[in-house]
Motif scaffolding. Structure first.
Motif, PDB file in Angstrom:
ATOM      1  N   PHE A   1       7.895   6.618 -27.121  1.00 17.58           N
ATOM      2  CA  PHE A   1       6.662   6.792 -27.758  1.00 17.58           C
ATOM      3  C   PHE A   1       6.177   8.194 -28.130  1.00 17.58           C
ATOM      4  CE2 PHE A   1       5.678   6.003 -23.679  1.00 17.58           C
ATOM      5  CZ  PHE A   1       4.892   7.152 -23.245  1.00 17.58           C
TER       6      PHE A   1
ATOM      7  N   ALA B   1       2.614  10.822 -28.658  1.00 18.94           N
ATOM      8  CA  ALA B   1       1.229  10.803 -28.766  1.00 18.94           C
ATOM      9  C   ALA B   1       0.646  12.040 -29.390  1.00 18.94           C
ATOM     10  CB  ALA B   1       1.012  10.710 -27.264  1.00 18.94           C
TER      11      ALA B   1
ATOM     12  N   GLN C   1       5.768   4.281 -31.561  1.00 20.94           N
ATOM     13  CA  GLN C   1       6.382   4.002 -30.701  1.00 20.94           C
ATOM     14  C   GLN C   1       7.578   2.976 -31.278  1.00 20.94           C
ATOM     15  OE1 GLN C   1       4.108   1.658 -27.952  1.00 20.94           O
ATOM     16  NE2 GLN C   1       2.748   1.129 -29.756  1.00 20.94           N
TER      17      GLN C   1
ATOM     18  N   GLN D   1      -4.790   2.424 -27.070  1.00 21.15           N
ATOM     19  CA  GLN D   1      -3.669   3.119 -27.559  1.00 21.15           C
ATOM     20  C   GLN D   1      -3.817   4.715 -26.775  1.00 21.15           C
ATOM     21  OE1 GLN D   1      -0.857   2.461 -29.675  1.00 21.15           O
ATOM     22  NE2 GLN D   1      -1.910   0.570 -29.089  1.00 21.15           N
TER      23      GLN D   1
ATOM     24  N   LEU E   1      -2.982   6.886 -23.745  1.00 16.90           N
ATOM     25  CA  LEU E   1      -1.939   6.653 -22.449  1.00 16.90           C
ATOM     26  C   LEU E   1      -2.647   6.391 -21.221  1.00 16.90           C
ATOM     27  CD1 LEU E   1       0.595   9.444 -23.505  1.00 16.90           C
ATOM     28  CD2 LEU E   1       0.953   7.084 -23.227  1.00 16.90           C
TER      29      LEU E   1
ATOM     30  N   ILE F   1      -1.435   7.311 -28.621  1.00 14.98           N
ATOM     31  CA  ILE F   1       0.037   6.970 -29.106  1.00 14.98           C
ATOM     32  C   ILE F   1      -0.110   6.863 -30.714  1.00 14.98           C
ATOM     33  CG2 ILE F   1       1.695   5.264 -29.170  1.00 14.98           C
ATOM     34  CD1 ILE F   1       1.007   4.388 -26.249  1.00 14.98           C
TER      35      ILE F   1
END
Length: 714
Positions: free
Chosen positions: A401, A403, A412, A427, A429, A409
């Protein structure tokens, strides 16, 4: 724009706001807020002040005041004194002599009687020639915008002679036995209720005749004054009005003075010096306009101002709101203007850069159509790059993914979607992985300091910084990672096991040579033996953990209390060397099913740590008890303690605290990890309760099967 640019653009407005507040140019607006406050909050409450009013009934019975026989005042004062009034104030002026003055003067010179002292249009109203030494108080009130009486003082300076005199209300309160601090700082009048409703009223004619209940006056302050209209009228304007937009309601002067007395007795409010508020307002404007504050910070700042007002309210202070509101609102508007200017400047700079990139050395054209065309071309190229990146990610088996700089994020692959999901609320992390130091690791990666790895329930998380900002992450699934870890442990166990034979030989040769060695050689051999034993202990810990993970522990019924006593005997030299005390709180026997070697190793590790990280002459307590279906074994010391951050990572492999007091002691970071693995292999748990500087308590929970508990005999 640079922060310094914000400052120089905002500073003139901040100075203007400060000057306007310092010269009280917002006074009329602040007065309007106070009037609104007064109208909304008053609620009638019993007041220790009583009004004796010279009303229409009194005038109809005795005629105009100037023609009265002054012995009427004497009769009224005698009745009030007899009823038990603590202090009596006459809001009536007596500048000249009268034929009935002998009894009148004697009555007015009593210590609990206060006379009115006044100044009209800068001219002093003369005192009665025979009452110059009586108890006087200035009956002035402070009127502001709209000629409304809002404040009073406990001390006034007369313009006619430049001398200061105590206020009428302050003198009355002092005469009643309550101390008042003299001050020319204005206090807000705390109106008890709208005019005519705040105080108990008695007609002066009834008081002259004695036709009133003495209980209404007993232990109260009484004010005598005019409330009738006509030529005898004595009135000021109040903050109350007939309806929200009506004219201010008049209030009798004596009732306004009663309100001042009520304020001194019940507590009132003052306002900070205008210059203090001016500086505060300017600073708030600069803070909001010139710093990168977010909306949440503004909310916190507003909440702080409300909280500060609440705290000051308890201390009798109230902040005028106009300048503060202008500072907050003006700061937000300026911040919005600066933000738009920054966005426009950034867009222009990017368009110029992109124009130079796509068009070579041709100058950037500011034509809006050209801008739109260029932006459309940029969007197409970005979409193509994003599609290529997505194809690349989709062909990677492991979850990956991307970010952004905010840790959320943005992109992904399918494996990551299956693992983490697409819920827009998750979303971030930090919401996906239950790892104690993940937030700190993400911050380090986003700042470009280093990469980050951590083991979670989903697998091994790896985060690396991107050169353009943000990060790229991958997750090695738990089953694959666990398989690799098991292979690593098996290989490491085989290698470590082979260390034991040469290490045993080294220890044997050292002990053999020690018999014929010189003192210097014995010292060196002693160090060799000590380090060799430490390595042997580490090998035993490592192999013990490997055995526990392979489920090859020798489980049998063991007397845990006896095991603890044997371990304490083994550890006794460590305690003796540091002059420490080992206290055992154990039943006689507790039989549980354990591997005695593994449990002894775990307990010795805990005792060794307790000695290492505790001061000499301190005490360590080992306690064994039963609770429900568990056995609880605790080791408590009074050493350096652990921070909350260290407690979360304490049982990790090779963890060493950054605390200087702990770093001074040699260690590998395997001891507590070994304890946790051994206890876990027994189906138990271990945790720590600790506080920096106060020590630590390690508690082991072991499940019970068939347990026999015999209490310690006394």
């Amino acid at each position: 724009m640079q922060p310094s640019t914000y400052l120089w653009r905002t500073l003139p407005l901040a100075l203007l706001l400060m000057v306007m507040q310092a010269f009280q140019l917002f006074k009329s607006t602040d007065d309007s807020f106070w009037d609104l406050w007064t109208r909304l909050l008053p609620g009638y409450s019993s007041s220790p002040v009583v009004l004796v009013t010279i009303d229409e009934k009194t005038l109809s019975e005795y005629g105009r005041i100037s023609s009265w026989d002054r012995r009427l005042y004497v009769q009224a004062l005698d009745h009030l004194q007899e009823a038990g009034a603590t202090a009596i104030g006459l809001d009536v002026l007596f500048p000249e002599r009268s034929p009935q003055d002998r009894e009148f003067i004697a009555a007015l010179k009593k210590p609990n009687v206060v006379l009115a002292d006044a100044e009209i249009f800068g001219q002093r109203v003369p005192r009665h020639p025979d009452l110059k030494n009586a108890n006087y108080g200035a009956i002035l009130l402070n009127t502001s915008s709209g000629n409304i009486a809002r404040t009073f003082q406990t001390r006034y300076t007369f313009a006619s002679d430049g001398r200061t005199y105590p206020g009428f209300a302050a003198q009355l309160v002092e005469a009643s036995g309550t101390a008042v601090r003299p001050s020319e700082v204005p206090q807000y009048l705390s109106y008890n209720a709208p005019p005519g409703q705040g105080f108990l009223r008695l007609s002066f004619s009834d008081v002259i005749a004695g036709n009133f209940r003495y209980g209404d006056v007993q232990n109260r302050i009484v004010l005598i004054g005019v409330t009738a209209g006509g030529l005898e009228r004595d009135q000021v304007l109040s903050p109350f009005s007939q309806g929200w937009l009506g004219n201010p309601l008049p209030i009798a002067g004596v009732e306004a003075q009663a309100t001042a007395v009520h304020t001194l007795l019940q507590g009132g409010f003052t306002s900070p010096h205008p210059m203090t508020l001016a500086v505060l307002s300017a600073l708030i404007l600069l803070l909001i306009a010139c710093t990168q504050v977010r909306g949440r910070v503004v909310v916190v700042l507003t909440a702080f101002l409300i909280f500060a007002q609440g705290m000051l309210f308890q201390e009798g202070l109230i902040l005028p709101t106009t300048a503060l509101l202008l500072a907050v609102v003006g700061g937000l508007l300026l911040r919005l203007v600066f933000a738009f200017a920054d966005v426009q400047q950034g867009i222009n700079a990017q368009l110029k850069r992109l124009s130079a990139q796509f068009n070579g050395d041709r100058p950037f054209l500011g034509n809006p159509l050209k801008r739109l065309e260029l932006l459309r071309e940029i969007e197409e190229k970005l979409a193509q790059e994003r599609q290529r990146l997505q194809v690349l990610l989709d062909n990677v088996d492991a979850p990956m993914f991307l970010a952004g700089a905010d840790g959320k994020i943005t992109l992904q692959n399918p494996s990551s979607l299956r693992l983490l999901g697409e819920d827009p609320e998750l979303q971030d992390l930090k919401e996906h992985f239950d790892v104690p130091d993940l937030a700190e690791g993400i911050d380090r990666v986003l700042s470009g300091e280093s990469s980050y790895e951590a083991l979670s329930e989903n697998g091994l998380i790896t985060l690396r910084p991107l050169g353009t900002g943000g990060l790229v992450g991958s997750v090695t699934p738990t089953n694959h990672f666990t398989h690799l870890l098991e292979q690593h442990d098996q290989q490491a166990a085989a290698i470590v096991h082979d260390f034991r034979s040469p290490l045993t030989s080294i220890m044997g040769f050292a002990q053999f040579m020690e018999a014929d060695a010189t003192p210097e050689q014995k010292e060196i051999l002693g160090i060799m033996l000590s380090e060799a034993r430490r390595i042997a202990d580490l090998i035993d810990d490592f192999l013990m953990v490997s055995r526990s993970r392979a489920a090859i522990l020798d489980m049998r019924e063991v007397d845990l209390a006896a095991l603890i006593r044997r371990a304490a005997a083994v550890a006794a030299p460590m305690f003796t060397e540091k002059h420490m005390v080992l206290q055992l709180d154990l039943p006689r026997t507790v039989f549980v099913e354990i591997d005695d070697r593994a449990m002894t190793r775990a307990l010795l590790n805990l005792l060794s740590n307790a000695v290492k990280y505790s001061s000499p002459f301190s005490e360590v307590t080992v306690q064994l008890r039963m609770q429900d279906e568990e056995v609880l074994l605790s080791v408590q010391d009074h050493g350096v303690g652990l921070s909350p951050e260290d407690q979360q990572r304490l049982f990790g492999r090779f963890f060493r605290s950054s605390n200087p007091a702990i770093q001074e002691v040699k260690g590998t970071g395997l001891g507590l990890h070994t304890v946790k693995e051994l206890i876990k292999a027994h189906g138990g748990e271990i945790w720590v309760d600790s506080e920096l500087g106060m020590g630590s308590t390690f508690t082991i929970h072991l499940p019970l099967k068939e347990t026999v508990l015999v209490p310690e005999l006394v």
